[in-house]
Motif scaffolding. Structure first.
Motif, PDB file in Angstrom:
ATOM      1  N   VAL A  27      39.106  66.944 -36.793  1.00  0.00           N
ATOM      2  CA  VAL A  27      38.071  67.972 -36.706  1.00  0.00           C
ATOM      3  C   VAL A  27      37.862  68.627 -38.065  1.00  0.00           C
ATOM      4  CG1 VAL A  27      38.512  68.405 -34.261  1.00  0.00           C
ATOM      5  CG2 VAL A  27      39.679  69.797 -35.989  1.00  0.00           C
ATOM      6  N   CYS A  28      36.622  69.020 -38.308  1.00  0.00           N
ATOM      7  CA  CYS A  28      36.225  69.629 -39.575  1.00  0.00           C
ATOM      8  C   CYS A  28      36.480  71.136 -39.542  1.00  0.00           C
ATOM      9  CB  CYS A  28      34.749  69.357 -39.833  1.00  0.00           C
ATOM     10  SG  CYS A  28      34.324  67.594 -39.759  1.00  0.00           S
TER      11      CYS A  28
ATOM     12  N   GLY B 255      44.054  65.436 -36.048  1.00  0.00           N
ATOM     13  CA  GLY B 255      44.100  65.752 -37.466  1.00  0.00           C
ATOM     14  C   GLY B 255      43.012  66.701 -37.899  1.00  0.00           C
ATOM     15  N   THR B 256      43.245  67.349 -39.022  1.00  0.00           N
ATOM     16  CA  THR B 256      42.215  68.135 -39.678  1.00  0.00           C
ATOM     17  C   THR B 256      41.470  67.212 -40.627  1.00  0.00           C
ATOM     18  OG1 THR B 256      43.898  68.802 -41.285  1.00  0.00           O
ATOM     19  CG2 THR B 256      43.355  70.372 -39.530  1.00  0.00           C
ATOM     20  N   GLY B 257      40.157  67.349 -40.631  1.00  0.00           N
ATOM     21  CA  GLY B 257      39.378  66.463 -41.488  1.00  0.00           C
ATOM     22  C   GLY B 257      38.094  67.108 -41.965  1.00  0.00           C
ATOM     23  N   ILE B 258      38.208  68.047 -42.908  1.00  0.00           N
ATOM     24  CA  ILE B 258      39.406  68.400 -43.651  1.00  0.00           C
ATOM     25  C   ILE B 258      39.734  69.888 -43.474  1.00  0.00           C
ATOM     26  CG2 ILE B 258      39.160  66.620 -45.453  1.00  0.00           C
ATOM     27  CD1 ILE B 258      37.876  68.825 -47.225  1.00  0.00           C
ATOM     28  N   ALA B 259      41.011  70.227 -43.737  1.00  0.00           N
ATOM     29  CA  ALA B 259      41.399  71.629 -43.819  1.00  0.00           C
ATOM     30  C   ALA B 259      41.134  72.111 -45.240  1.00  0.00           C
ATOM     31  CB  ALA B 259      42.879  71.786 -43.486  1.00  0.00           C
TER      32      ALA B 259
ATOM     33  N   ILE C 201      48.133  64.942 -38.159  1.00  0.00           N
ATOM     34  CA  ILE C 201      47.863  64.416 -39.500  1.00  0.00           C
ATOM     35  C   ILE C 201      47.115  65.500 -40.268  1.00  0.00           C
ATOM     36  CG2 ILE C 201      46.724  62.612 -40.852  1.00  0.00           C
ATOM     37  CD1 ILE C 201      46.901  60.875 -38.252  1.00  0.00           C
ATOM     38  N   PHE C 202      47.615  65.829 -41.441  1.00  0.00           N
ATOM     39  CA  PHE C 202      47.088  66.950 -42.221  1.00  0.00           C
ATOM     40  C   PHE C 202      46.206  66.422 -43.356  1.00  0.00           C
ATOM     41  CE2 PHE C 202      48.280  70.805 -45.041  1.00  0.00           C
ATOM     42  CZ  PHE C 202      47.211  71.542 -44.551  1.00  0.00           C
ATOM     43  N   ALA C 203      44.912  66.248 -43.061  1.00  0.00           N
ATOM     44  CA  ALA C 203      43.954  65.866 -44.100  1.00  0.00           C
ATOM     45  C   ALA C 203      43.304  67.133 -44.629  1.00  0.00           C
ATOM     46  CB  ALA C 203      42.903  64.915 -43.541  1.00  0.00           C
ATOM     47  N   MET C 204      43.168  67.210 -45.947  1.00  0.00           N
ATOM     48  CA  MET C 204      42.743  68.462 -46.576  1.00  0.00           C
ATOM     49  C   MET C 204      41.842  68.176 -47.762  1.00  0.00           C
ATOM     50  SD  MET C 204      46.195  69.223 -48.676  1.00  0.00           S
ATOM     51  CE  MET C 204      46.712  67.950 -49.824  1.00  0.00           C
ATOM     52  N   GLY C 205      41.245  69.263 -48.282  1.00  0.00           N
ATOM     53  CA  GLY C 205      40.399  69.134 -49.450  1.00  0.00           C
ATOM     54  C   GLY C 205      40.194  70.473 -50.121  1.00  0.00           C
TER      55      GLY C 205
END
Length: 280
Positions: free
Chosen positions: A33-34, A80-84, A110-114
């Motif tokens: 989720v965004c 997951g975060t997509g993206i935090a 799953i920790f996807a970030m930006g």
């Protein structure tokens, strides 16, 4: 190759728990989720996609709350975060949220970030566009300390705290996979330095085989084993022929877009795309 989906978890869209169950029932591997904490009315920052900013950007639930509902409604679906947007997040609170969600989901996070793109938004959190990746780096390094040490401390320019206890620790060891979004060479160097995977978008002539080679080269140049790094492609094409080069390039995971349509339209789209899950 794993097939997942990403979604802006809006207050007017399909209920996140129903969406999660529908994805799991059709065999999708994951739901990302965004995140946008808010959208400044000024609109001083142009939308990177051009034109008016879509409605969904200003109507998203908090990602950790939304993913908690998704996790509780499923048994195996990765979340997951997509993206935090890490430059906009307190690292101690975020470390607690990540660890709690990973524990409560049975190790499925799953920790996807930006770094983010909306200058107005990040400034409201006290972050500057020019230093956002320096902030991100320190916050990630600090969170790693909090996740892996009984008595964690960190002393940097942007994050500074004396020894603390922070529990629970994540179920996944040493911590959930950390993925970083972006497509630049700077991004690749950051991925290799302090992440577990790359989270690119297929844009501007992006090609799977060349992208995988870029990551391998960056890893070797930094003395890191390329096998320790994965690639998850955000907003991959929902087409079997177009996805075949992704599999050939050993891309670990692709995420298909779920637009902010009505419930019935989203479920029909899931039915349409479900055969891709079994094709790869």
């Amino acid at each position: 190759m794993l097939i997942g989906a990403f979604y802006f978890p809006t207050d007017y869209g399909i209920a996140i728990d129903e969406l999660a169950r529908a994805l799991e029932a059709r065999g999708f591997e994951s739901l990302f989720v965004c995140e946008h904490t808010h959208i400044p009315v000024s609109r001083r920052t142009p939308f990177p996609g051009g034109g008016e900013l879509p409605k969904r950007y200003s109507h998203t639930h908090d990602p950790f709350v939304a993913l908690s509902f998704a996790a509780a409604a499923t048994r195996n679906l990765k979340i997951g975060t997509g993206i935090a947007l890490v430059p906009q997040r307190d690292p101690i609170i975020t470390a607690k949220s990540v660890a709690s969600l990973d524990q409560l989901s049975g190790g499925r996070f799953i920790f996807a970030m930006g770094g983010g793109w909306n200058v107005d938004e990040m400034e409201n959190h006290g972050a500057r566009y020019e230093s956002r990746f320096k902030i991100l780096r320190e916050r990630v390094l600090a969170m790693k300390e909090l996740w892996t040490k009984d008595r964690a401390e960190f002393h940097g320019k942007f994050v500074n705290f004396d020894p603390v206890w922070l529990y629970p620790k994540p179920k996944q060891k040493p911590h959930p996979p950390i993925l970083l979004g972006g497509e630049s060479e700077h991004t690749l160097r950051r991925v290799v330095e302090f992440c577990d995977g790359w989270f690119p978008r297929p844009r501007g002539g992006w090609e799977p085989k060349a992208a995988a080679a870029r990551l391998r080269q960056a890893a070797v140049a930094a003395g890191r084993d390329p096998a320790t790094l994965s690639i998850t492609v955000f907003n991959a094409p929902a087409d079997r022929a177009a996805l075949e080069p992704y599999r050939e390039a050993a891309i670990a995971r692709v995420l298909l877009e779920l637009p902010d349509l009505g419930r019935d339209e989203i479920l029909r789209l899931l039915d349409k795309n479900a055969p891709l899950v079994h094709a790869f």
